[in-house]
Enzyme design. Sequence first.
Site, mmCIF file in Angstrom:
data_model
loop_
_atom_site.group_PDB
_atom_site.id
_atom_site.type_symbol
_atom_site.label_atom_id
_atom_site.label_comp_id
_atom_site.label_asym_id
_atom_site.label_seq_id
_atom_site.Cartn_x
_atom_site.Cartn_y
_atom_site.Cartn_z
ATOM 1 N N ASP A 40 -8.937 1.297 5.010
ATOM 2 C CA ASP A 40 -8.956 -0.160 5.175
ATOM 3 C C ASP A 40 -7.532 -0.701 5.044
ATOM 4 O O ASP A 40 -6.671 -0.059 4.429
ATOM 5 C CB ASP A 40 -9.808 -0.815 4.078
HETATM 6 N N1 URA Z 1 -13.678 3.770 1.248
HETATM 7 C C1 URA Z 1 -13.409 2.447 1.355
HETATM 8 O O1 URA Z 1 -14.206 1.612 0.912
HETATM 9 N N2 URA Z 1 -12.277 2.073 1.949
HETATM 10 C C2 URA Z 1 -11.343 2.942 2.415
HETATM 11 O O2 URA Z 1 -10.289 2.542 2.934
HETATM 12 C C3 URA Z 1 -11.633 4.317 2.294
HETATM 13 C C4 URA Z 1 -12.805 4.702 1.708
#
Ligand code: URA
Length: 231
Positions: free
Chosen positions: A101
């Site tokens: 993310d």
């Molecule tokens: N899980 C998440 O919630 N976000 C990420 O970026 C990676 C794994």
Amino acid sequence: MRLDKFLCDVLGVTRKEATQLLKSGEVEVDGAVVKKGATQVNDQSEVLWQERELILSGPKYIMLNKPEGFVCSHADDFNQTAFVLLDEPNIKDLHFAGRLDADTTGLVLITDDGQWSHRITSPKHKCDKTYRVWLADPIQADYAEQFAAGIELRSERDKTLPAELEVVDETQVLLTIHEGKYHQVKRMFAALGNKVVGLHRESVGAIVLDDTLEPGEYRFLTEEEVASVWA
Ligand code: URA
């Protein structure tokens, strides 16, 4: 391979730019200036541009320490793509072997080898990913057991695969998961009534984020790191 295509691949230039380089007389093949893009070259040919030897490299495998605020996809209205952090030719041939993310930091693998990245991202291979997680509220005594048993996520039919939780301190854990559902770590903690306030990926399979890389820096993987994905 055609010489103009070879120049595009090695120098990361467009076909039109390669034609201009050839016209300028700066390209030599096996000791002679060559101006025709259609000239065939192979791995035995010695190609020079401005007296520098050009070598067509093999596939690329990169680890990036992704800072906050970059997306592992095309740029969106708010964030830049993490590709802008790479100073490499032919970025258009590269893709992310698994995404983070925009607000997650840490290890991102980038390659132009689709089979290699498939091995990392395909649910069939259950590749481990370890995250350092900072939480809003203290960790509860039964968390490790709940992660090991699998967690029910909203709008998912199946529970998550068993995951391993190691407590670091009252609000910090290391979590290893073996799949990669959308926002998985944040959703797992949300299902337990907690909130992820910081998330950093430390490893993917046997590939561990190099602690000499500052946020935004990258390096090429070693042969051993590349091969570990097939082990
Ligand atoms: N899980 C998440 O919630 N976000 C990420 O970026 C990676 C794994």
